[in-house]
Write a protein that holds these residues in place. Sequence first.
Motif, PDB file in Angstrom:
ATOM      1  N   GLU A  48      45.707  32.596  35.835  1.00 32.62           N
ATOM      2  CA  GLU A  48      45.186  33.722  35.050  1.00 32.62           C
ATOM      3  C   GLU A  48      46.309  34.490  34.372  1.00 32.62           C
ATOM      4  O   GLU A  48      47.453  34.507  34.844  1.00 32.62           O
ATOM      5  CB  GLU A  48      44.391  34.679  35.948  1.00 32.62           C
ATOM      6  N   VAL A  49      45.976  35.161  33.283  1.00 27.57           N
ATOM      7  CA  VAL A  49      46.913  36.046  32.609  1.00 27.57           C
ATOM      8  C   VAL A  49      47.009  37.326  33.443  1.00 27.57           C
ATOM      9  O   VAL A  49      45.976  37.939  33.752  1.00 27.57           O
ATOM     10  CB  VAL A  49      46.437  36.380  31.181  1.00 27.57           C
ATOM     11  N   PRO A  50      48.218  37.740  33.866  1.00 26.52           N
ATOM     12  CA  PRO A  50      48.351  38.887  34.776  1.00 26.52           C
ATOM     13  C   PRO A  50      47.661  40.157  34.296  1.00 26.52           C
ATOM     14  O   PRO A  50      46.997  40.840  35.086  1.00 26.52           O
ATOM     15  CB  PRO A  50      49.867  39.086  34.863  1.00 26.52           C
ATOM     16  N   GLU A  51      47.820  40.484  33.020  1.00 26.42           N
ATOM     17  CA  GLU A  51      47.224  41.714  32.497  1.00 26.42           C
ATOM     18  C   GLU A  51      45.699  41.700  32.651  1.00 26.42           C
ATOM     19  O   GLU A  51      45.090  42.706  33.020  1.00 26.42           O
ATOM     20  CB  GLU A  51      47.598  41.913  31.024  1.00 26.42           C
ATOM     21  N   GLN A  52      45.089  40.543  32.371  1.00 28.09           N
ATOM     22  CA  GLN A  52      43.630  40.433  32.497  1.00 28.09           C
ATOM     23  C   GLN A  52      43.200  40.457  33.959  1.00 28.09           C
ATOM     24  O   GLN A  52      42.180  41.062  34.314  1.00 28.09           O
ATOM     25  CB  GLN A  52      43.149  39.153  31.812  1.00 28.09           C
ATOM     26  N   ALA A  53      43.978  39.828  34.819  1.00 21.81           N
ATOM     27  CA  ALA A  53      43.665  39.827  36.256  1.00 21.81           C
ATOM     28  C   ALA A  53      43.697  41.249  36.806  1.00 21.81           C
ATOM     29  O   ALA A  53      42.844  41.636  37.614  1.00 21.81           O
ATOM     30  CB  ALA A  53      44.659  38.945  37.005  1.00 21.81           C
ATOM     31  N   ALA A  54      44.667  42.043  36.367  1.00 29.96           N
ATOM     32  CA  ALA A  54      44.781  43.427  36.829  1.00 29.96           C
ATOM     33  C   ALA A  54      43.595  44.262  36.360  1.00 29.96           C
ATOM     34  O   ALA A  54      43.060  45.087  37.113  1.00 29.96           O
ATOM     35  CB  ALA A  54      46.081  44.040  36.332  1.00 29.96           C
ATOM     36  N   GLN A  55      43.174  44.053  35.133  1.00 29.97           N
ATOM     37  CA  GLN A  55      42.058  44.822  34.589  1.00 29.97           C
ATOM     38  C   GLN A  55      40.742  44.510  35.299  1.00 29.97           C
ATOM     39  O   GLN A  55      39.862  45.359  35.411  1.00 29.97           O
ATOM     40  CB  GLN A  55      41.915  44.537  33.091  1.00 29.97           C
ATOM     41  N   ARG A  56      40.634  43.288  35.828  1.00 30.02           N
ATOM     42  CA  ARG A  56      39.382  42.860  36.468  1.00 30.02           C
ATOM     43  C   ARG A  56      39.400  43.032  37.989  1.00 30.02           C
ATOM     44  O   ARG A  56      38.423  42.710  38.657  1.00 30.02           O
ATOM     45  CB  ARG A  56      39.106  41.381  36.132  1.00 30.02           C
ATOM     46  N   LEU A  57      40.503  43.539  38.538  1.00 28.67           N
ATOM     47  CA  LEU A  57      40.638  43.629  39.992  1.00 28.67           C
ATOM     48  C   LEU A  57      39.606  44.586  40.587  1.00 28.67           C
ATOM     49  O   LEU A  57      39.368  45.666  40.064  1.00 28.67           O
ATOM     50  CB  LEU A  57      42.049  44.091  40.352  1.00 28.67           C
ATOM     51  N   ARG A  58      39.008  44.173  41.719  1.00 26.90           N
ATOM     52  CA  ARG A  58      38.010  44.977  42.415  1.00 26.90           C
ATOM     53  C   ARG A  58      38.407  45.118  43.888  1.00 26.90           C
ATOM     54  O   ARG A  58      39.140  44.280  44.414  1.00 26.90           O
ATOM     55  CB  ARG A  58      36.627  44.311  42.323  1.00 26.90           C
ATOM     56  N   PRO A  59      37.931  46.146  44.579  1.00 27.88           N
ATOM     57  CA  PRO A  59      38.291  46.323  45.993  1.00 27.88           C
ATOM     58  C   PRO A  59      38.027  45.086  46.851  1.00 27.88           C
ATOM     59  O   PRO A  59      38.792  44.773  47.761  1.00 27.88           O
ATOM     60  CB  PRO A  59      37.410  47.505  46.428  1.00 27.88           C
ATOM     61  N   GLU A  60      36.944  44.370  46.547  1.00 23.89           N
ATOM     62  CA  GLU A  60      36.613  43.195  47.357  1.00 23.89           C
ATOM     63  C   GLU A  60      37.639  42.070  47.208  1.00 23.89           C
ATOM     64  O   GLU A  60      37.708  41.167  48.060  1.00 23.89           O
ATOM     65  CB  GLU A  60      35.212  42.666  47.010  1.00 23.89           C
ATOM     66  N   ASP A  61      38.461  42.123  46.161  1.00 26.14           N
ATOM     67  CA  ASP A  61      39.505  41.107  45.981  1.00 26.14           C
ATOM     68  C   ASP A  61      40.608  41.244  47.025  1.00 26.14           C
ATOM     69  O   ASP A  61      41.455  40.359  47.158  1.00 26.14           O
ATOM     70  CB  ASP A  61      40.115  41.199  44.584  1.00 26.14           C
ATOM     71  N   LEU A  62      40.615  42.349  47.753  1.00 28.59           N
ATOM     72  CA  LEU A  62      41.642  42.604  48.764  1.00 28.59           C
ATOM     73  C   LEU A  62      41.130  42.306  50.165  1.00 28.59           C
ATOM     74  O   LEU A  62      41.772  42.643  51.155  1.00 28.59           O
ATOM     75  CB  LEU A  62      42.094  44.070  48.694  1.00 28.59           C
ATOM     76  N   GLY A  63      39.984  41.643  50.255  1.00 29.40           N
ATOM     77  CA  GLY A  63      39.319  41.445  51.529  1.00 29.40           C
ATOM     78  C   GLY A  63      40.048  40.590  52.542  1.00 29.40           C
ATOM     79  O   GLY A  63      39.797  40.705  53.735  1.00 29.40           O
ATOM     80  N   ASP A  64      40.943  39.702  52.111  1.00 31.35           N
ATOM     81  CA  ASP A  64      41.653  38.816  53.041  1.00 31.35           C
ATOM     82  C   ASP A  64      43.163  38.984  52.852  1.00 31.35           C
ATOM     83  O   ASP A  64      43.815  38.157  52.220  1.00 31.35           O
ATOM     84  CB  ASP A  64      41.245  37.359  52.804  1.00 31.35           C
ATOM     85  N   PRO A  65      43.729  40.079  53.408  1.00 30.64           N
ATOM     86  CA  PRO A  65      45.163  40.353  53.217  1.00 30.64           C
ATOM     87  C   PRO A  65      46.072  39.213  53.651  1.00 30.64           C
ATOM     88  O   PRO A  65      47.105  38.972  53.028  1.00 30.64           O
ATOM     89  CB  PRO A  65      45.399  41.603  54.067  1.00 30.64           C
TER      90      PRO A  65
END
Length: 202
Positions: A48-65
């Motif tokens: 993924e393009v980092p800038e786009q990944a950052a814009q689409r980040l959601r809390p649930e994306d952090l579910g498996d540290p």
Amino acid sequence: MSFTVAIDGPAASGKGTISRAVADHFGLGHLDTGLLYRAVGARMLAGEVPEQAAQRLRPEDLGDPDALRGPEVAQAASRVAAIPEVRAALVDFQRAFARRAGGAVLDGRDIGTVICPEAEAKLFVTASAEVRARRRHRELLERGLEASYEVVLADVRERDARDAGRSTAPMVAAPDAVLIDTSALSIEEAVAAAVAAVEARR
């Protein structure tokens, strides 16, 4: 009423452990902001393009540290963190968490200087590069990963240079931050010092 604790410092300084302990002690929410950059870094590694990944980040994306803790993801996180557009996309996420009802502890590289310059309590947790490399090396071995101390030390120094030298939001202690050097401290001693520093600001 919200109460924000900003805890900054380099990799493997102990700030994550200290931040979680401080949050538990005072009953505050906790956000490891490094996970945001690790999640973006992992998405970059996946194409993924980092800038786009950052814009689409959601809390649930952090579910498996644990899935975001590997050395390759850590290096990718440090690279995407140097991209101004990525940092800008994640600022609102962090600031909203910081002012949540009941208070919050945030740990990262630029919390006290950029994300929450008005935080009621600020700490900068550090340790020598050699001590931090030994900690990270031991952690990797305990997780069953192949690792050389020399390579880990080189990675720690490379990340330090990149985090402190980037043009946008470099890692630096806020002028009013309490400095805690954990090089010669036990976890209990480091946590006690942090709790005392926060208590003094409450």
